[in-house]
Design a protein around this motif. Structure first.
Motif, mmCIF file in Angstrom:
data_model
loop_
_atom_site.group_PDB
_atom_site.id
_atom_site.type_symbol
_atom_site.label_atom_id
_atom_site.label_comp_id
_atom_site.label_asym_id
_atom_site.label_seq_id
_atom_site.Cartn_x
_atom_site.Cartn_y
_atom_site.Cartn_z
ATOM 1 N N ASP A 1 0.865 -1.179 0.000
ATOM 2 C CA ASP A 1 0.000 0.000 0.000
ATOM 3 C C ASP A 1 0.901 1.229 0.000
ATOM 4 O O ASP A 1 1.627 1.486 0.971
ATOM 5 N N TYR B 1 -3.013 5.534 5.408
ATOM 6 C CA TYR B 1 -3.048 4.112 5.765
ATOM 7 C C TYR B 1 -3.754 3.891 7.103
ATOM 8 O O TYR B 1 -4.446 2.889 7.304
ATOM 9 N N SER C 1 -7.392 0.302 5.631
ATOM 10 C CA SER C 1 -6.463 -0.460 4.796
ATOM 11 C C SER C 1 -6.996 -1.861 4.591
ATOM 12 O O SER C 1 -7.850 -2.345 5.344
#
Length: 810
Positions: A714, A721, A725
């Motif tokens: 990611d 985040y 996520s």
């Protein structure tokens, strides 16, 4: 209903009153239902939260909360932790008037968990020029009732607590003890001392503001060892200095600016972000557009309330006579309307007698009520238009009594409505008359446009136009206080116009439900005296400025992004236009929008109020507008600067000596190409990779379901985040990707050793928010030798749309 044209005046007035009463009752029932639904979220939100809470992160925010507050979560210096702190906090606003109105609206919108309000007063017509939280429909009713309804209409997910009583020594300790932070939005000396002493005794931070005439001030007291109010003012000022707006007057938008700043300071204290105004004081002069922040003394060791030998105790606080101490009354005379409150509460008990009720039935009833409310609002709008066009009675009265009212032509109702502005020696009758004869166009009914429109309507602009093509969305509501949840999915202009008419039905409100483009801008703008640019993109700024230059219209331009804002007046009395300062557009990387970079909801509130103020000054011919000056606002550090900017440029292509701009080439000009930036807010969609280097979110979902060994990277920033996520993803922000390639290589080797037995490599997938940065990351990975890396098309937004509709978007 409309067959007789305008109809009989008295009958229309009677019908209008009846409709407004019905609307109030519906709003009250809607408020009850929304509270019940909030307490009965067993069907959807709780199940979703229980099943998916690990996916959403440790913050505990629901999918709706993530979407609602997404623009605040996007701020690196605010983000998930600060929003969680805010949602867990409780703030008490004492006074639901001029200061309390914007403070309450923005605290509710930004997401204070529990919001309390104290006021014993009722709404009056002469409140409405400054108290934007109330509407004409609430005249004669409790201010707290009105304010609570407004706050719930913006945010039904927070707890709103009503204290319909005056704050006195007998109840202050009990009420204040239930909250973390206190905002003093009162207007008298005894209340200031009473509230400050109470906060000292209970250890509560106090955000204190004041607004009178064309000036205001603000400070944070009793915060982390800082001074209390008594430290600065151990002796009360003389009674001659303790004026109220009923005596000295106040320009309606001035308490708006201070109230917004009070909300900002309270949010900073609650969220543990930034530098609150402790041991500093903000001083605001609206007439000259000057704002200073000065250092004030620290805590006094001699202070009777918080000093080393303080004599203040809870017992003597409750016996203390603050009116005698200050030689000033706590409040204007008021009456006891406990009976009406009791009846209201009894009605509510009857309506809630069946408990929370069946969820589906409540939802159905709520939808039906909101539909009925829309129909009533539409009819109210029709009647108000008819009454406006049928002012025979009012005209006769005006003709008969004009000598009594003066040469200004103001009606008795107008004199009473705007009385606090008429009392100002530097504003008065002439400026109010100028304002009522003026027309102002606000382009954009969003974060900046919301407070600007509300205060322009309240203060009495004669004709108020608004332009916007967009619809209301849930993630607008943390900053766009002119809209409510009931208008989600509907036109912003429709919503904003209804709000403006609810505050002031005597002005003309003109709706332009369309985007401003070169094809219609000249026609629309030509109908107004002054323009406010409340947009959020570079091409619109140049387009609006050029249009104003061509038509000779003053332009009040504002901007707010993140935790900063700015403001200037262009094309005013020979001053510069926007192109004079910025002949070349900034690079596209600098043209961020709040959908990308985020914004704290109250920041555009501050700038929007100041835009309204500047437009009022230009329209009323009062004060020194911000021409050839620019205001720069830093919310985090509570610093405001006003800097000198260049005058009109002789080389400017729009307004210079040899300007090439004409109406013809304006209509042909491509502002998107000029700025390399889109007019609309549609997100950018890059296409950097070949199809074989990409995978859809559904295909990735199959990879997960089959248990195929892989690594998911990611590449969003770390504060993104933390919002939400996908499970088992590794956060490697794009900016640090190149330096963390060995870490990715090790993760792949580990995955292969643990899960792959057929000799094939573990797969590497990359995800971001929308599928742009992931492509950049895959391109970099390919060049670094990770040739099998693929990005997930459309990113997390695609996952939420195509795979898991419960997954939060932001």
């Amino acid at each position: 209903m409309e067959s007789n044209g305008c109809g009989d005046y008295d009958e229309l007035v009677q019908e209008l009153k009846s409709l407004k009463d019905s609307k109030r009752d519906i709003e009250a029932r809607i408020s009850v239902l929304e509270t019940q639904l909030k307490n009965n979220k067993l069907n959807d939100e709780k199940v979703t939260s229980d099943c998916c809470s690990n996916n959403f992160g440790e913050h505990g925010l629901t999918a709706d909360s993530i979407y609602r507050y997404s623009r605040q979560l996007l701020l690196p210096s605010f983000g998930v932790q600060a929003q969680s702190n805010l949602l867990k906090s409780s703030i008490l606003v004492i006074g639901a008037g001029g200061l309390g109105s914007p403070a309450l609206l923005y605290l509710a919108a930004c997401g204070v968990g529990r919001l309390g309000m104290v006021d014993h007063d009722v709404v009056e017509l002469n409140n409405l020029h400054r108290q934007i939280i109330h509407g004409e429909a609430y005249i004669g009713r409790s201010k707290v009732e009105s304010a609570a309804a407004a706050c719930r209409s913006i945010n039904s997910t927070i707890e709103v607590v009503e204290h319909r009583e005056a704050l006195r020594t007998s109840n202050a300790l009990e009420i204040v003890s239930k909250y973390d932070i206190v905002i003093d939005a009162t207007d008298n000396a005894p209340s200031r001392y009473l509230i400050s002493d109470c906060c000292v005794l209970l250890g509560k931070p106090l955000v204190s503001g004041a607004a009178l005439g064309l000036e205001g001030q603000l400070a944070v007291y009793n915060y982390k060892g800082g001074p209390c109010y008594r430290c600065l003012f151990p002796t009360p000022p003389p009674t001659t200095a303790c004026q109220r707006c009923s005596d000295s007057g106040v320009l309606g938008v001035v308490p708006g600016v201070i109230g917004c700043l009070q909300a900002l300071e309270a949010i900073k204290v609650a969220s543990l972000v930034g530098e609150p105004l402790s041991e500093r004081m903000l001083l605001f002069d609206a007439l000259s557009a000057r704002i200073r922040i000065v250092k004030i003394r620290g805590r006094s060791s001699q202070c009777e309330a918080c000093g080393e030998n303080a004599t203040l105790t809870q017992d003597n606080f409750q016996q203390f006579d603050y009116e005698n101490f200050t030689q000033s009354p706590l409040s204007a005379p008021y009456w006891d309307y406990a009976l009406s409150i009791s009846i209201n509460l009894n009605d509510r008990k009857i309506m809630e007698s069946n408990g929370c009720g069946d969820y589906d039935e409540l939802v159905k009833e709520l939808k039906s009520l909101k539909d009925s409310k829309r129909d009533i609002e539409a009819r109210i709008s029709v009647i108000e238009t008819q009454l406006k066009n049928n002012k025979l009675n009012e005209k006769v009265t005006s003709d008969c009594c004009s000598n009594n009212f003066g040469e200004h032509g103001l009606t008795a109702d107008s004199i009473y409505r705007y009385s606090r502005q008429l009392l100002l020696p530097s504003f008065g009758v002439q400026a109010q008359s100028n304002l009522l004869k003026s027309s102002i166009l606000v382009i954009g009914a969003g974060g900046l446009g919301s407070p600007a429109l509300l205060y322009l309507a309240a203060c009495g602009v004669g004709r108020l136009g608004m332009v916007d093509h967009d619809v209301v969305e849930l993630n607008n509501l943390h900053r766009q206080i002119i809209h409510g949840e009931a208008y989600i999915g509907r036109s912003k202009v429709e919503s904003a116009a209804a709000a403006c008419r609810s505050i002031n039905s005597t002005i003309e409100v003109v709706e332009h439900r369309e985007a401003l483009r070169t094809s219609n801008a000249l026609e629309i703008v030509s109908k107004y005296d002054i323009v406010i640019d409340a947009t959020d993109n570079a091409p619109s700024r140049y387009l609006i400025s050029d249009c104003c230059v061509l038509l000779g219209k003053p332009l009040v331009s504002g901007a707010a992004l993140g935790l900063e804002g700015q403001l200037a007046v262009y094309n005013y009395k020979g001053g510069p236009c926007y192109r004079c300062l910025f002949p070349t557009p900034p690079p596209t990387t600098a043209c961020q929008r709040c959908s990308d970079s985020g914004v704290l909801g109250v920041v555009p509130g501050v700038i929007g109020c100041l835009q309204a103020l500047e437009a009022i000054k230009v329209a009323s011919l009062v004060g020194e507008p911000l021409s050839e000056r620019m205001l720069l606002f830093d919310a985090l550090s509570a610093r405001i600067r006003i800097v000198k900017i260049r005058g009109r440029s002789s080389q400017c292509e729009a307004c210079g000596e040899n300007a090439t701009l004409t109406q013809d080439n304006f209509q042909q000009f491509d502002y998107e190409n000029f700025t390399q930036s889109p007019l609309s807010a549609a997100p950018l969609k890059l296409k950097l990779l070949t199809p074989d280097s990409r995978i859809s979110s559904k295909e990735y979902s199959e990879v997960v379901e089959k248990g195929e060994p892989h690594i998911l990277i990611d590449v969003r920033p770390s504060h993104h985040y933390k919002i939400v996520s996908l499970p088992n993803s590794l956060n490697v922000p794009l900016a640090s990707l190149e330096g963390r390639l060995p870490e990715i290589s090790s993760a792949l080797d580990s995955t292969k050793a643990n899960g792959v037995h057929d000799g094939s490599d573990a797969r590497l997938y990359v995800v971001c928010r929308r599928g742009n940065d992931s492509q950049r990351a895959v391109d970099l990975l390919h060049k670094a030798g990770f040739t099998s890396a693929k990005d997930i098309v459309g990113g997390l937004e695609s996952w939420a749309h195509d795979v898991d509709q419960r997954f939060p978007t932001y």
